[in-house]
Structures are given as structure tokens and as C-alpha cells.
Design a protein around this motif. Structure first.
Motif, mmCIF file in Angstrom:
data_model
loop_
_atom_site.group_PDB
_atom_site.id
_atom_site.type_symbol
_atom_site.label_atom_id
_atom_site.label_comp_id
_atom_site.label_asym_id
_atom_site.label_seq_id
_atom_site.Cartn_x
_atom_site.Cartn_y
_atom_site.Cartn_z
ATOM 1 N N ASP A 1 -14.737 3.668 0.663
ATOM 2 C CA ASP A 1 -14.356 5.022 1.073
ATOM 3 C C ASP A 1 -15.287 6.099 0.534
ATOM 4 O O ASP A 1 -15.061 7.287 0.754
ATOM 5 C CB ASP A 1 -12.921 5.322 0.609
ATOM 6 C CG ASP A 1 -11.873 4.520 1.360
ATOM 7 O OD1 ASP A 1 -12.261 3.824 2.320
ATOM 8 O OD2 ASP A 1 -10.693 4.578 0.998
ATOM 9 N N ARG B 1 -9.195 6.569 -0.551
ATOM 10 C CA ARG B 1 -8.177 5.829 -1.305
ATOM 11 C C ARG B 1 -8.636 5.600 -2.748
ATOM 12 O O ARG B 1 -9.822 5.404 -3.001
ATOM 13 C CB ARG B 1 -7.895 4.480 -0.634
ATOM 14 C CG ARG B 1 -7.227 4.589 0.724
ATOM 15 C CD ARG B 1 -7.227 3.246 1.427
ATOM 16 N NE ARG B 1 -8.607 2.768 1.609
ATOM 17 C CZ ARG B 1 -8.930 1.488 1.777
ATOM 18 N NH1 ARG B 1 -7.992 0.546 1.767
ATOM 19 N NH2 ARG B 1 -10.201 1.146 1.935
ATOM 20 N N SER C 1 0.837 -1.196 0.000
ATOM 21 C CA SER C 1 0.000 0.000 0.000
ATOM 22 C C SER C 1 0.877 1.253 0.000
ATOM 23 O O SER C 1 2.040 1.222 0.431
ATOM 24 C CB SER C 1 -0.911 0.015 1.227
ATOM 25 O OG SER C 1 -0.176 0.334 2.401
ATOM 26 N N ASP D 1 -3.436 1.435 -3.495
ATOM 27 C CA ASP D 1 -4.189 2.193 -2.481
ATOM 28 C C ASP D 1 -3.613 3.587 -2.246
ATOM 29 O O ASP D 1 -3.433 4.031 -1.105
ATOM 30 C CB ASP D 1 -4.238 1.415 -1.147
ATOM 31 C CG ASP D 1 -4.993 0.113 -1.257
ATOM 32 O OD1 ASP D 1 -5.624 -0.114 -2.301
ATOM 33 O OD2 ASP D 1 -4.940 -0.698 -0.315
ATOM 34 N N CYS E 1 -12.616 5.687 -6.734
ATOM 35 C CA CYS E 1 -12.172 5.472 -5.358
ATOM 36 C C CYS E 1 -12.600 4.089 -4.886
ATOM 37 O O CYS E 1 -13.417 3.416 -5.508
ATOM 38 C CB CYS E 1 -12.737 6.549 -4.428
ATOM 39 S SG CYS E 1 -14.519 6.424 -4.155
ATOM 40 N N HIS F 1 0.582 3.844 1.889
ATOM 41 C CA HIS F 1 0.929 4.204 3.267
ATOM 42 C C HIS F 1 2.083 3.349 3.779
ATOM 43 O O HIS F 1 2.995 3.854 4.461
ATOM 44 C CB HIS F 1 -0.291 4.060 4.182
ATOM 45 C CG HIS F 1 -1.307 5.148 4.006
ATOM 46 N ND1 HIS F 1 -1.110 6.429 4.473
ATOM 47 C CD2 HIS F 1 -2.515 5.148 3.384
ATOM 48 C CE1 HIS F 1 -2.160 7.179 4.168
ATOM 49 N NE2 HIS F 1 -3.026 6.429 3.514
ATOM 50 N N PRO G 1 -3.715 7.671 -2.074
ATOM 51 C CA PRO G 1 -4.776 8.649 -1.810
ATOM 52 C C PRO G 1 -5.385 9.099 -3.143
ATOM 53 O O PRO G 1 -4.659 9.262 -4.139
ATOM 54 C CB PRO G 1 -4.041 9.806 -1.128
ATOM 55 C CG PRO G 1 -2.789 9.201 -0.576
ATOM 56 C CD PRO G 1 -2.408 8.111 -1.523
#
Length: 627
Positions: free
Chosen positions: A491, A503, A307, A464, A487, A309, A466
Motif C-alpha cells: 500500500d 492499511r 480484517s 489490516d 503500513c 473491513h 486503516p
């Protein structure tokens, strides 16, 4: 010499398997082998070098396929070989006068070399020349036409037609040709249809600056050159084409660097009725096929998924190079509360361990501080810890911040970072995303510096992302990829309350720390697309003016669809083990976007400007303009 690279280019050339005989040659300069001894042959090519040995002269004759040594006997040597005559002496005298890059046609007999050249594919044989014809003479080239040349890049770009004769550039362009063949075959075999899309299109405000083209027939109006065929490939899905691809030129007016050109080539793809996993699996297969066939490397059955993140937390960058470790460690809780103001006020304090750098001199470590605060990294500063010893019985740590942090504090940092003896712990601080990004850039730089990025291949998908990112200059959200990205369904409820946490159904393929491709599952519903436009600050009128044709198409049954685009230039650069995409582009631009070979861009005549209803205000351009 150019022998090694020329041999490599020949060995893998698709043309090597077919006859290239013409009226000017029976064989190429890279084709003859020991089994051809005794044959009468004709070769044509350029003079790589000519050497007079008194009793005979050597000429290395070169073409795209390789180099063959040709021998010209003088009267004494010819007599010893049983071949005399005025013509033979004349050939020898002519050979002595040949200059570099003269174009020749020679005829002769293939003989075995007594002194073989193992570095050359044709090194077991040479041609005993019986006929020499100079097809064209050449000025002395401004640089050496060989693997290791004496010219800088600007001079080579000015004389690109000479640079392409060098085996490394020839080899790079042949690699590109082979890759495009594999791509076309692979995708065509899986139901993809190659469709060309327009080059003169509508300018849109999102993304990089457009290159614009004035319309003579529509005064005051402009086309744009496509940054990608994004909207057209989506419309092709609405049109029912199901699977599309195109190897296509794209254009972006942005700041340039070694891996960026104003015009570049994409492998552009789109599919209908697919999920994200469908897309990832299809194009993993394509890239596996390319690597297996071009460099003989198996990239594995399934690429890892990471991901966005996770990539930022562990590597500080959304295109991590996984061939080496040096992961980020957050030490915010361990570093705050010791009256060290820059740490105490920071949202985030992070560290990486640099293996072996703890043994560097203080002066060399000081130089790292300049690197960290320079443009390439952009950190506010560097706090370092040298790990001299870190065993149960002995701990010896030194730090640029030892005034604020005692031995126990530094040991906790070292244990948290899983440091080893000899490491240097580098610590950055600041807003979380900014500090992580700086650490990620520093990790890439130091990975290269320490020789950790020079071998092997490592591929993964980063997923994933943003959906949106905040633009502080414009004080609004902008699309991280483009405004047509959908998206995650889970979400959707965050779209109005916390849009920054939404995401995207977006994905990038990363190989060796380079983003080679990226894409997304698209929005196929007009209502959702309108909602995204609103978040991005478009009024209904602006959205309709810019993208009305796409929104209109969505009214007629748009299927779920998604795709991606690979950067062909970057992919070839990785496969070829190079550091610059310019080697894999026949006629590249320099860092100012100029083609120095043809001197473009340039001013145009006043008559042309009048026809286009354009007035030039730049004084320098006006001075250069032809009448």
C-alpha cells in the motif's frame, strides 16, 4: 455470607501450598480440614460474625484465606464437656461482647462439627476455644463485609480497605496476582527481558490528553506521565535488547467509564526481527497459557484472523463478540427507490435480526427506538420489521415503515437477512461507517440484553486496520493507532494519492467483544517515519522537537521490530467474569477521576505553587487551597 467466594479464593491461592505459620498463628482461617481434628491450633483474624446461643457462643473468624467457626462454651456446657473454671466462663462472656471486624487471636482444639457446612472449605471442623485475645477492636463498619453487601460503590470506594476484606474483591486481587505471575514466567521463558522505563517523560500531541507534572528545577516546563512506553520500547529494540516486556502503569486524561481508569496497567511487549505473524503467534501462546492456567479453558490452537473491513461489514465494530450471530446485512439496494426519503438519501442501509424480539409488545419495541437514538447507540432512528411468519406457504410481516414498503419488499429484506419467525429486523441508515458503527453498538447492547454474552470465551485477531483516519474537527488525517505504525508494503504507493486507503501492519486481540490488546509492526526507517509525520501534519521542525530522540536513534541501525500491549485490568475482568475493571484494581478512581478514600486530587499549598512557578486561575481550587 462470604463463604463461597472465600473458599474459591483459598483453593486457587499460591500461598495454599506453603506454610503461613507465624507467631500469631499456626494455621490460616481457610486451612483446617477433617484430618486436623485433635490438633491444638492458633488462629488470628477478623470477626465475620458472632452469635450467642445461650449455652455457647459462635464466632466466625476470617482472614484472606477463608473462614473458620470457633465455639466458646459457657459454664453449663463446659461442665458437660468436662471443662470447668472461671477462665472458661470469662471467655464465653468475652465472646458475647465481640463486635464485627474485631481482630482476634484464639487458641483451641480442632473438633469435628456435628452440623457441617458444605459451602465452606473448613465446614467439617470448628475450634473449641481455650484462649481468646482481642488484638484490636473495631468501629461498626459502614457496610456489611460479605459477598452481597448493602453498600453502593461510592461508599465501598471511600472505605476501600474494608471493601478489600470482602471475598469477591480479595478473590479479584488474587486472580490479578496469579495472572501477572503467569505472564512473567511465560515471557521470561521465551527470552523476554523485563525492563523499567521512565515515568516522567516528554508530552506529545498525539493520542489522549497527557497528565502533566511541573518541574521545580526547570520553571515553566513540564513532564508528562506516559500514556504508554511506546517510544522507549522502540529505543530498547534499537539498543539491541531483542525482546522486552514490562508490567507498567500508564496514564491518560480522558473521559472515564466502567472499563476505563485514568491510571491503568499494561503488559507491554516489543520484539526485534519479527513479522506480524511472529508477534501474533507468540502472544496467542501467552493468552492461551493464561486462560488454561487460570480458568481451565482451551482457546484453541489458532485464533481466527478477521480484517477490519470484514469486522465492520459483518459486525459494525472493530471488536466483535463472536459468541453469538446477529450479523449485519446491507440492504441498501433493496431499500432504496420507494420514496422513503431517509433511505433514498443514505449512503448505506443495514439491518440485523434480533432473535425472539419480534414477539415483544409494541410498547417494548417503541422503547427500543429511544435506545437506538440515545448516546449509547447514536443512530438517527429505527425502522423495524416484525417477522410473525416466514414459511413457503405463509408470510406475515409487520413494519414501522409499511406505508412505504409492501409485503414483497419486506419479505425480500427478511430473506436477505436470513430472518427466522419471531425475529425483529432492526434497520439503520446513514453514512456507511457511521451507520455500521451504530449497528455494532446496538448489536452489543442487544446481545447483552438477550443473554447471549454471558457464557464462554471467544478470541480473535482483528487485522489490516486503516493506517489513518480523517479528523473532521482538525481537518487532517490522524493515526488510527499511533504515528509509529508501519503500513502494508503493497500500500506504500497509495500514501500520497489515497492515504485513507492505506492499511496498517496493526492488530488487536479481541476476547468476548473487548479489545484486550493491540499493537503493530513499527516503522524502523527514518525516511518512512518522516513521510508519516508529514501526512499527519507535522512540519520537520515539529517532528524533530517532539520525536527527535527517536528519529535520531533510527540513524544508528534500527532493526525491524514490532510488539503490542495488553490491558491487564481488562484481561483480569474477563477472566473473573466481571463487568468493571475497578474490582481488579486495589485502589481505583471513580467516574470523575477521584480517589474518594484519600480525597485526591486536591489543592496544594501556596508555597508549593510558588516553588513551581504556577498560578491557579480556577476559583474553586483557590478556595480549597491550604495556606
Amino acid at each position: 455470607s462470604g463463604d463461597t467466594a472465600a473458599t474459591a479464593a483459598t483453593a486457587s491461592s499460591p500461598a495454599a501450598a506453603c506454610s503461613l505459620a507465624t507467631g500469631f498463628r499456626t494455621h490460616t482461617c481457610g486451612e483446617l480440614r477433617i484430618g486436623d481434628v485433635g490438633k491444638q491450633v492458633t488462629l488470628s483474624g477478623w470477626v465475620q460474625q458472632a452469635r450467642d446461643m445461650n449455652h455457647f457462643a459462635f464466632v466466625d473468624l476470617r482472614d484472606r484465606h477463608g473462614i473458620t467457626q470457633c465455639i466458646f462454651l459457657n459454664d453449663k456446657a463446659a461442665a458437660e464437656a468436662g471443662d470447668t473454671g472461671e477462665a472458661l466462663l470469662q471467655r464465653y462472656e468475652s465472646a458475647r461482647k465481640l463486635g464485627r471486624e474485631f481482630v482476634l487471636k484464639i487458641k483451641g482444639k480442632v473438633v469435628e462439627r456435628s452440623n457441617k457446612n458444605k459451602q465452606r472449605a473448613t465446614g467439617d471442623v470448628e475450634i473449641l476455644v481455650s484462649s481468646l485475645e482481642v488484638l484490636n477492636e473495631s468501629l461498626t463498619p459502614p457496610f456489611l463485609i460479605q459477598d452481597e453487601t448493602d453498600a453502593g460503590e461510592m461508599l465501598r470506594m471511600e472505605y476501600r480497605y474494608l471493601d478489600i476484606r470482602r471475598a469477591p474483591i480479595t478473590k479479584a486481587l488474587l486472580l490479578r496476582n496469579r495472572v501477572t505471575r503467569v505472564v512473567r514466567d511465560h515471557l521470561s521463558d521465551r527470552g523476554f527481558v523485563e525492563v523499567e522505563t521512565p515515568v516522567l517523560i516528554k508530552s506529545t500531541p498525539e493520542g489522549a490528553r497527557d497528565f502533566v507534572v511541573p518541574s521545580r528545577m526547570n520553571p515553566g516546563q513540564f513532564y508528562a506521565l506516559p500514556q504508554s512506553p511506546q517510544t522507549f520500547k522502540q529505543i530498547l529494540m534499537v539498543a539491541g535488547m531483542d525482546r522486552y516486556f514490562q508490567i507498567v502503569k500508564c496514564f491518560r486524561d480522558e473521559e472515564l467509564r466502567a472499563d476505563r481508569q485514568p491510571e491503568f496497567t499494561q503488559i507491554d511487549c516489543e520484539m526485534s526481527f519479527v513479522s506480524q505473524e511472529d508477534v501474533l503467534n507468540i502472544f496467542e501462546g501467552l493468552v492461551r497459557d493464561v486462560f488454561a492456567r487460570e480458568v481451565g479453558v482451551d482457546l484453541g490452537a489458532k485464533f481466527p484472523r478477521m480484517s477490519w473491513h470484514e469486522a465492520m461489514d459483518l459486525y459494525g465494530i472493530d471488536k466483535p463478540d463472536l459468541r453469538y450471530g446477529m450479523q449485519l446485512t446491507e440492504i441498501t439496494a433493496l431499500a432504496q427507490g420507494k420514496d422513503f426519503k431517509v433511505f433514498d438519501e443514505a449512503e448505506y442501509v443495514g439491518a440485523i435480526c434480533l432473535p425472539g424480539v419480534g414477539a415483544w409488545s409494541t410498547g417494548k419495541v417503541k422503547a427500543l427506538e429511544k435506545t437506538c437514538t440515545g448516546e449509547q447507540v447514536g443512530a438517527p432512528g429505527l425502522v423495524w420489521v416484525k417477522v410473525k411468519a416466514l414459511s413457503a406457504g405463509k408470510v406475515d410481516l409487520d413494519s414501522s415503515a409499511k406505508k412505504f414498503f409492501g409485503p414483497e419488499d419486506l419479505e425480500r429484506w427478511a430473506r436477505a437477512c436470513k430472518a427466522q419467525e419471531g425475529d425483529l429486523i432492526a434497520v439503520f441508515w446513514g453514512p456507511k461507517l457511521k451507520a455500521q458503527t451504530a449497528l455494532g453498538k446496538f448489536r452489543h447492547l442487544m446481545g447483552t440484553e438477550l443473554g447471549l454474552r454471558s457464557k464462554g470465551f471467544s478470541a480473535l485477531w482483528v487485522v489490516d486496520f486503516p493506517l489513518l483516519e480523517w479528523d473532521e474537527e482538525e481537518n487532517r488525517y490522524i493515526a488510527m493507532h499511533h504515528p509509529f505504525t508501519s503500513c502494508k508494503p503493497e500500500d506504500v504507493s497509495l500514501m500520497e494519492s489515497e492515504p485513507g486507503k492505506v492499511r496498517a501492519n496493526a492488530y488487536d486481540m479481541v476476547i468476548n467483544g473487548v479489545e484486550v490488546g493491540g499493537g503493530s509492526i513499527r516503522i524502523h526507517d527514518r525516511a518512512q517515519q518522516a513521510k508519516i509525520f508529514k501526512l499527519l501534519g507535522f512540519t520537520d521542525e515539529e517532528a524533530k522537537a517532539q520525536f527527535g530522540f527517536l528519529l535520531g536513534a533510527f540513524e544508528y541501525g534500527a532493526p525491524p521490530h514490532g510488539g503490542l500491549a495488553f490491558g491487564l485490568d481488562r484481561l483480569c475482568t474477563i477472566l473473573g467474569g466481571s463487568t468493571t475493571i475497578r474490582d481488579f484494581i486495589a485502589f481505583p478512581k471513580n467516574n470523575m477521576g477521584r480517589d474518594v478514600m484519600i480525597n485526591a486530587p486536591s489543592a496544594i499549598a501556596a508555597k508549593q505553587l510558588d516553588e513551581l512557578s504556577i498560578a491557579i486561575t480556577a476559583k474553586e481550587a483557590a478556595k480549597e487551597a491550604p495556606p
